[in-house]
Enzyme design. Structure first.
Site, mmCIF file in Angstrom:
data_model
loop_
_atom_site.group_PDB
_atom_site.id
_atom_site.type_symbol
_atom_site.label_atom_id
_atom_site.label_comp_id
_atom_site.label_asym_id
_atom_site.label_seq_id
_atom_site.Cartn_x
_atom_site.Cartn_y
_atom_site.Cartn_z
ATOM 1 N N ASP A 156 -74.849 33.823 97.162
ATOM 2 C CA ASP A 156 -74.475 33.461 98.624
ATOM 3 C C ASP A 156 -75.816 32.315 98.247
ATOM 4 O OD1 ASP A 156 -76.895 34.244 99.288
ATOM 5 O OD2 ASP A 156 -75.614 35.945 101.004
ATOM 6 N N GLY B 187 -86.840 38.981 108.661
ATOM 7 C CA GLY B 187 -85.791 39.851 108.930
ATOM 8 C C GLY B 187 -85.211 40.482 108.647
ATOM 9 N N THR B 188 -85.683 40.262 106.478
ATOM 10 C CA THR B 188 -84.678 40.973 105.811
ATOM 11 C C THR B 188 -86.501 41.884 105.011
ATOM 12 O OG1 THR B 188 -85.623 39.161 104.075
ATOM 13 C CG2 THR B 188 -83.189 39.720 104.608
ATOM 14 N N ALA C 240 -83.292 25.820 103.995
ATOM 15 C CA ALA C 240 -83.616 25.582 102.549
ATOM 16 C C ALA C 240 -84.002 26.224 102.053
ATOM 17 C CB ALA C 240 -85.708 25.242 102.919
ATOM 18 N N ARG D 57 -93.236 36.105 107.110
ATOM 19 C CA ARG D 57 -93.757 35.229 106.503
ATOM 20 C C ARG D 57 -94.616 33.957 107.417
ATOM 21 N NH1 ARG D 57 -90.759 36.250 102.948
ATOM 22 N NH2 ARG D 57 -88.697 37.659 103.553
ATOM 23 N N SER E 203 -78.482 41.162 98.317
ATOM 24 C CA SER E 203 -78.855 39.853 97.979
ATOM 25 C C SER E 203 -80.104 39.020 97.106
ATOM 26 C CB SER E 203 -79.301 38.837 99.532
ATOM 27 O OG SER E 203 -78.578 37.660 99.615
#
Length: 547
Positions: A285, A506-507, A378, A512, A69
């Site tokens: 996406d 999560g990535t 967001a 964060r 992504s």
């Protein structure tokens, strides 16, 4: 399929896709995602799992998407797509993680255990669709997925380079032929066809301009828009940048995530004052919009919150015009949603709002509780879901209502066809946004003025173990390590309109940090102070908190 015939599972692993690393990798918010060099054995095993999943679903098609992504080019990833085009069922994430991490010697036995655990009938046919993004490592990983499908005697169909949402769409169509044709061309016919149909009913007026500038993130979304623009018949004039040529690197200083997080315009785009620009991410996406002021030195960002409120307000208008008063519309956000957007939705639009954990799977599920559910992160990842009840009601009004009701219902039916309900889709969302702006005769500045975002800042902190951070209340409160939430509360209390939260990514292997306040200077200060607190209390790595 008797256990003896599973020996090919080990043979493929040993000879072609051996596990060469002891790095533990977990199926997270967006599947597996890490350095591409660590993934080949994982993707092979996801080919196995996709076949098992297909058989558990009575031979329905499962998808495998090779993509990282918005991550930079050295990374890659893999995620599975369930039969309705949705994310993999959450209970299978643990199975995927277990299968990905066992040794080659234990792979055959673990595969047998999984088959028994999920009660898969290995005598059924199995179908798997495979797509990939434009990364140079994607073809090799896609080949590993094919070998995994072959090892368990499934049928693989390769789609080559496609956006993630196109593969989700094709999986849904293969399992539900009422939704559309399961090909890339079928996707264009439905989404672009609906856009052209609705624009034929909406004359260009007011300050809306049909020219749209697009930052393609040097990824697949820009390439697909380059195909689409030739068929738009002037309804939308796309000026495309960052299509992957001239040495441009995927997502590097461009794309939706860069624009959102850095709050600066991408490289490679020519700008003029108040020019409407859309930025996609690498796999198509996510979508955000922005424009520059009259001196081209300040950027104004229209992110997922702005898109969600625009779409929700327009659908609400059409529902009122249809007099479809029994349909309940709601909007789903995460903790990252700007506080000003939540206030605008509840107080001005009078639309109910749900807040859920970060990750599209959580938003998608929550949106299904409404007749019409609008969900956006967001970061620009989101879509609109329409229940069977909503679609049936709107179709009936389009046929039987009064003239004005029928007119609004027909527009709404086109709007539904333009929407990729399976997952957030930058191309579909771009057409939805452009439709609303055209219908209202608005330019990008007028869209921005619906409400004013609170200034915000996102940062990341590298720590020894991101899982030392635990959260509750849709990730808005921190439950571990001890003392961190009370410190955040103290810091937030010092700022007008202050709000901040922290969560493990999560990535990426980082924590964060999000903060907002009454001014950009205060938002920046609050984010830096909370980052220092995370660094001090959660085992920061290095000599400074900011990654």
């Amino acid at each position: 399929m008797p256990p003896s015939s599973l020996r090919v599972v080990y043979a493929f692993a040993r000879e072609m896709h051996p596990k060469t690393t002891d790095v533990f990798i977990e199926y997270g918010t967006a599947g597996f995602r890490t350095k591409a060099s660590l993934l080949e054995h994982v993707v092979y095993r996801m080919g196995l799992l996709a076949v098992i999943r297909s058989r558990v679903k009575n031979g329905r098609t499962i998808g495998i998407m090779i993509t990282a992504s918005h991550n930079l080019e050295p990374d890659n990833g893999v995620k599975l797509i369930d039969p309705e085009g949705e994310m993999l069922e959450q209970s299978w994430e643990e199975i995927a993680t277990r299968l990905a991490n066992v040794s080659d010697n234990d792979l055959e036995a673990t595969t047998v255990e999984v088959i028994k655990q999920v009660n898969a009938d290995m005598g059924l046919k199995a179908s798997v669709f495979i797509g990939m993004d434009t990364r140079y490592t994607s073809p090799r990983l896609a080949a590993a997925a094919v070998h995994g499908v072959m090892a368990l005697k499934g049928t693989a169909k390769e789609f080559g380079i496609v956006t993630t949402p196109i593969l989700h769409y094709c999986v849904r169509c293969r399992n539900d032929n009422t939704y559309g044709t399961p090909t890339e061309e079928g996707y264009y016919e439905k989404i672009v066809g609906a856009f052209k149909n609705i624009r034929a009913k909406l004359p260009v007026h007011g300050s809306y301009n049909t020219t749209l500038y697009v930052d393609g993130a040097n990824g697949v979304g820009g390439k697909k828009l380059n195909i689409i623009r030739k068929s738009l018949d002037g309804e939308l004039d796309l000026v495309l940048y960052n299509l992957g040529g001239n040495g441009g690197k995927l997502n590097l200083n461009c794309g939706a995530d860069f624009v959102k997080v850095s709050q600066t315009p991408p490289v490679g785009v020519e700008h003029a004052p108040f020019q409407r620009v859309a930025s996609l991410d690498g796999d198509g996406d996510r979508l955000v919009y922005y424009y520059l002021d009259d001196k081209c030195n300040k950027m104004h960002l229209l992110d997922g919150d702005k898109i969600a409120t625009l779409l929700a307000s327009y659908v609400t208008e059409l529902l009122k015009a249809c007099e479809a008063t029994d349909l309940k519309l709601g909007l789903v956000q995460t903790a990252y949603a700007n506080g000003a957007s939540t206030k605008y939705i509840t107080e001005d639009l009078k639309v109910p709002v749900s807040c859920v954990k970060t990750g599209v799977k959580h938003l998608h599920h929550a949106a299904q509780s409404y007749d019409i559910g609008v969900y956006f992160e967001a970061n620009g990842h989101g879509t609109v879901l329409y229940s069977d009840k909503a679609k049936t009601t709107i179709r009936r009004i389009a046929q039987e209502g009064e003239p004005e009701q029928r007119k609004a219902a027909q527009l709404l039916l086109n709007f539904i066809d333009m929407t990729n309900e399976t997952v957030g889709d930058a191309i579909s969302d771009l057409f939805l946004v452009e439709t609303v702006l055209c219908a209202r005769g608005q330019n990008v500045k007028e869209w921005m003025e619906a409400y004013t975002d609170l200034p915000c800042r996102q940062l990341k902190v590298t720590v020894q173990d991101r899982n030392a951070i635990s959260t509750a209340d849709a990730e808005r409160r921190c439950t571990a390590p001890e003392g961190l939430q009370s410190r955040i509360d103290e810091l937030v209390a010092a700022y007008k309109s202050g709000r901040s939260f922290v969560r493990p990514s999560g990535t990426e292997d980082v924590v964060r940090v999000y903060a907002e306040a009454d001014t950009q200077e205060n938002a920046d200060k609050l984010a830096a102070q909370v980052s220092q607190a995370v660094f001090d209390l959660a085992g920061g790595v290095g000599d400074r908190p900011l990654a």
